[in-house]
Write a protein that holds these residues in place. Structure first.
Motif, PDB file in Angstrom:
ATOM      1  N   TRP A   1      20.817  -2.693 -19.403  1.00  0.00           N
ATOM      2  CA  TRP A   1      21.549  -1.483 -19.731  1.00  0.00           C
ATOM      3  C   TRP A   1      20.560  -0.333 -19.710  1.00  0.00           C
ATOM      4  CZ3 TRP A   1      22.129  -6.128 -22.120  1.00  0.00           C
ATOM      5  CH2 TRP A   1      23.404  -6.689 -22.116  1.00  0.00           C
ATOM      6  N   LEU A   2      20.907   0.728 -19.003  1.00  0.00           N
ATOM      7  CA  LEU A   2      20.054   1.913 -18.955  1.00  0.00           C
ATOM      8  C   LEU A   2      20.881   3.132 -19.320  1.00  0.00           C
ATOM      9  CD1 LEU A   2      18.366  -0.075 -17.165  1.00  0.00           C
ATOM     10  CD2 LEU A   2      17.732   1.885 -15.810  1.00  0.00           C
ATOM     11  N   THR A   3      20.343   3.934 -20.231  1.00  0.00           N
ATOM     12  CA  THR A   3      20.939   5.237 -20.504  1.00  0.00           C
ATOM     13  C   THR A   3      20.053   6.275 -19.843  1.00  0.00           C
ATOM     14  OG1 THR A   3      19.778   5.458 -22.617  1.00  0.00           O
ATOM     15  CG2 THR A   3      22.001   4.517 -22.686  1.00  0.00           C
ATOM     16  N   LEU A   4      20.669   7.382 -19.486  1.00  0.00           N
ATOM     17  CA  LEU A   4      19.968   8.419 -18.726  1.00  0.00           C
ATOM     18  C   LEU A   4      20.008   9.756 -19.436  1.00  0.00           C
ATOM     19  CD1 LEU A   4      21.525   7.643 -15.213  1.00  0.00           C
ATOM     20  CD2 LEU A   4      19.321   6.843 -16.098  1.00  0.00           C
ATOM     21  N   ASN A   5      19.001  10.543 -19.136  1.00  0.00           N
ATOM     22  CA  ASN A   5      18.984  11.955 -19.484  1.00  0.00           C
ATOM     23  C   ASN A   5      18.786  12.652 -18.143  1.00  0.00           C
ATOM     24  OD1 ASN A   5      18.615  14.528 -20.401  1.00  0.00           O
ATOM     25  ND2 ASN A   5      16.965  14.028 -21.830  1.00  0.00           N
ATOM     26  N   GLY A   6      19.872  13.091 -17.545  1.00  0.00           N
ATOM     27  CA  GLY A   6      19.837  13.586 -16.168  1.00  0.00           C
ATOM     28  C   GLY A   6      19.607  12.406 -15.237  1.00  0.00           C
ATOM     29  N   THR A   7      18.518  12.430 -14.500  1.00  0.00           N
ATOM     30  CA  THR A   7      18.197  11.300 -13.613  1.00  0.00           C
ATOM     31  C   THR A   7      17.015  10.495 -14.147  1.00  0.00           C
ATOM     32  OG1 THR A   7      16.674  12.634 -12.268  1.00  0.00           O
ATOM     33  CG2 THR A   7      18.999  12.538 -11.554  1.00  0.00           C
ATOM     34  N   ARG A   8      16.665  10.739 -15.404  1.00  0.00           N
ATOM     35  CA  ARG A   8      15.527  10.044 -16.021  1.00  0.00           C
ATOM     36  C   ARG A   8      16.035   8.982 -17.003  1.00  0.00           C
ATOM     37  NH1 ARG A   8      10.325  11.322 -15.591  1.00  0.00           N
ATOM     38  NH2 ARG A   8      10.769  13.301 -14.579  1.00  0.00           N
ATOM     39  N   VAL A   9      15.402   7.812 -16.998  1.00  0.00           N
ATOM     40  CA  VAL A   9      15.785   6.721 -17.900  1.00  0.00           C
ATOM     41  C   VAL A   9      15.393   7.109 -19.320  1.00  0.00           C
ATOM     42  CG1 VAL A   9      15.448   4.297 -18.509  1.00  0.00           C
ATOM     43  CG2 VAL A   9      15.537   4.973 -16.094  1.00  0.00           C
ATOM     44  N   GLU A  10      16.393   7.193 -20.175  1.00  0.00           N
ATOM     45  CA  GLU A  10      16.147   7.521 -21.582  1.00  0.00           C
ATOM     46  C   GLU A  10      15.855   6.257 -22.381  1.00  0.00           C
ATOM     47  OE1 GLU A  10      18.121  10.828 -24.203  1.00  0.00           O
ATOM     48  OE2 GLU A  10      19.486   9.128 -23.982  1.00  0.00           O
TER      49      GLU A  10
ATOM     50  N   LYS B   1      11.293   3.236 -19.068  1.00  0.00           N
ATOM     51  CA  LYS B   1      11.512   4.391 -19.937  1.00  0.00           C
ATOM     52  C   LYS B   1      10.774   5.620 -19.415  1.00  0.00           C
ATOM     53  CE  LYS B   1      11.714   1.573 -24.005  1.00  0.00           C
ATOM     54  NZ  LYS B   1      11.038   1.300 -25.271  1.00  0.00           N
ATOM     55  N   GLY B   2      11.521   6.708 -19.305  1.00  0.00           N
ATOM     56  CA  GLY B   2      10.938   7.977 -18.887  1.00  0.00           C
ATOM     57  C   GLY B   2      10.840   8.182 -17.385  1.00  0.00           C
ATOM     58  N   LYS B   3      11.122   7.140 -16.612  1.00  0.00           N
ATOM     59  CA  LYS B   3      11.033   7.261 -15.149  1.00  0.00           C
ATOM     60  C   LYS B   3      12.331   7.833 -14.584  1.00  0.00           C
ATOM     61  CE  LYS B   3       7.617   3.750 -13.958  1.00  0.00           C
ATOM     62  NZ  LYS B   3       6.771   4.082 -15.045  1.00  0.00           N
TER      63      LYS B   3
ATOM     64  N   VAL C   1      12.082   4.485 -10.508  1.00  0.00           N
ATOM     65  CA  VAL C   1      12.506   3.105 -10.780  1.00  0.00           C
ATOM     66  C   VAL C   1      12.634   2.346  -9.463  1.00  0.00           C
ATOM     67  CG1 VAL C   1      14.359   1.645 -11.675  1.00  0.00           C
ATOM     68  CG2 VAL C   1      13.623   3.651 -12.976  1.00  0.00           C
ATOM     69  N   ALA C   2      13.240   2.985  -8.473  1.00  0.00           N
ATOM     70  CA  ALA C   2      13.387   2.341  -7.158  1.00  0.00           C
ATOM     71  C   ALA C   2      12.017   2.035  -6.551  1.00  0.00           C
ATOM     72  CB  ALA C   2      14.213   3.227  -6.224  1.00  0.00           C
ATOM     73  N   ARG C   3      11.068   2.947  -6.733  1.00  0.00           N
ATOM     74  CA  ARG C   3       9.709   2.718  -6.221  1.00  0.00           C
ATOM     75  C   ARG C   3       9.026   1.574  -6.970  1.00  0.00           C
ATOM     76  NH1 ARG C   3       5.746   6.802  -5.504  1.00  0.00           N
ATOM     77  NH2 ARG C   3       5.129   5.410  -3.848  1.00  0.00           N
ATOM     78  N   LEU C   4       9.284   1.456  -8.274  1.00  0.00           N
ATOM     79  CA  LEU C   4       8.727   0.357  -9.068  1.00  0.00           C
ATOM     80  C   LEU C   4       9.286  -0.979  -8.589  1.00  0.00           C
ATOM     81  CD1 LEU C   4       7.026  -0.695 -11.441  1.00  0.00           C
ATOM     82  CD2 LEU C   4       9.002  -0.229 -12.932  1.00  0.00           C
ATOM     83  N   ILE C   5      10.571  -1.014  -8.317  1.00  0.00           N
ATOM     84  CA  ILE C   5      11.192  -2.241  -7.801  1.00  0.00           C
ATOM     85  C   ILE C   5      10.536  -2.626  -6.480  1.00  0.00           C
ATOM     86  CG2 ILE C   5      13.332  -3.186  -6.819  1.00  0.00           C
ATOM     87  CD1 ILE C   5      14.826  -1.521  -9.013  1.00  0.00           C
ATOM     88  N   HIS C   6      10.370  -1.659  -5.606  1.00  0.00           N
ATOM     89  CA  HIS C   6       9.731  -1.932  -4.312  1.00  0.00           C
ATOM     90  C   HIS C   6       8.293  -2.429  -4.512  1.00  0.00           C
ATOM     91  CE1 HIS C   6       8.873  -1.608  -0.060  1.00  0.00           C
ATOM     92  NE2 HIS C   6       7.800  -0.895  -0.356  1.00  0.00           N
ATOM     93  N   ALA C   7       7.579  -1.818  -5.444  1.00  0.00           N
ATOM     94  CA  ALA C   7       6.192  -2.234  -5.718  1.00  0.00           C
ATOM     95  C   ALA C   7       6.140  -3.670  -6.221  1.00  0.00           C
ATOM     96  CB  ALA C   7       5.564  -1.293  -6.743  1.00  0.00           C
ATOM     97  N   MET C   8       7.106  -4.058  -7.045  1.00  0.00           N
ATOM     98  CA  MET C   8       7.113  -5.428  -7.569  1.00  0.00           C
ATOM     99  C   MET C   8       7.436  -6.438  -6.466  1.00  0.00           C
ATOM    100  SD  MET C   8       5.926  -5.205 -10.469  1.00  0.00           S
ATOM    101  CE  MET C   8       6.019  -6.966 -10.759  1.00  0.00           C
TER     102      MET C   8
END
Length: 148
Positions: A48-57, A81-83, A88-95
């Motif tokens: 579950w992810l909540t957002l503040n605009g396009t940033r993960v809150e 958090k905070g990304k 987040v998509a770049r982190l997924i690709h990096a993993m």
């Protein structure tokens, strides 16, 4: 000797996240929700992810399964958090790259997730670690389609 010490440190990080998971539980009203299973071993995970605009809150997870899958979920929520959603998509690709033996891009901080790099020595366990980012990637895709 250094490699053995690094492997031991990575095992400790994974064990810590498994026995003391962070960010566990549902987030009411979260616009991004995703869940999935690894049919080979029965691992289950939901995000579950909540957002503040396009940033993960906030990022939470819940699941059951092996130490690797559950530790990966815990570590992943810490890194989200905070990304921005793009980060987040770049982190997924990096993993995904990390699991293939490639170094993540220098501008992507994988944090504790790097401790999962040793999992690639055991190909059958890679799916346990990858369950988190594969499920979340599906959740992001679904959210993107709904937001259009």
């Amino acid at each position: 000797m250094v490699v053995e010490q690094l492997d031991e440190l990575y095992r400790e990080v994974i064990l810590d996240h498994f026995t003391n998971p962070r960010n566990v539980g549902e987030l009411a009203g979260a616009p991004i929700r995703a869940e999935g299973t690894n049919p080979l071993c029965g691992d289950e995970i939901a995000f579950w992810l909540t957002l503040n605009g396009t940033r993960v809150e906030a990022a939470h997870f819940k699941g059951k399964g092996c130490a690797i899958s559950q530790a990966a979920g815990s570590m992943f929520t810490e890194q989200l958090k905070g990304k921005t959603l793009q980060e987040v998509a770049r982190l997924i690709h990096a993993m995904k790259r990390l699991m293939q033996g490639e170094a993540p891009p220098e501008d992507v901080d994988v944090g504790d997730l790097e401790s999962l790099s040793g999992v690639r020595k055991f190909p059958v366990r890679v799916k346990c670690a990858a369950l988190s980012w594969n499920v979340l990637e599906q959740g992001l895709d679904h959210y993107g389609q709904q937001s259009r």
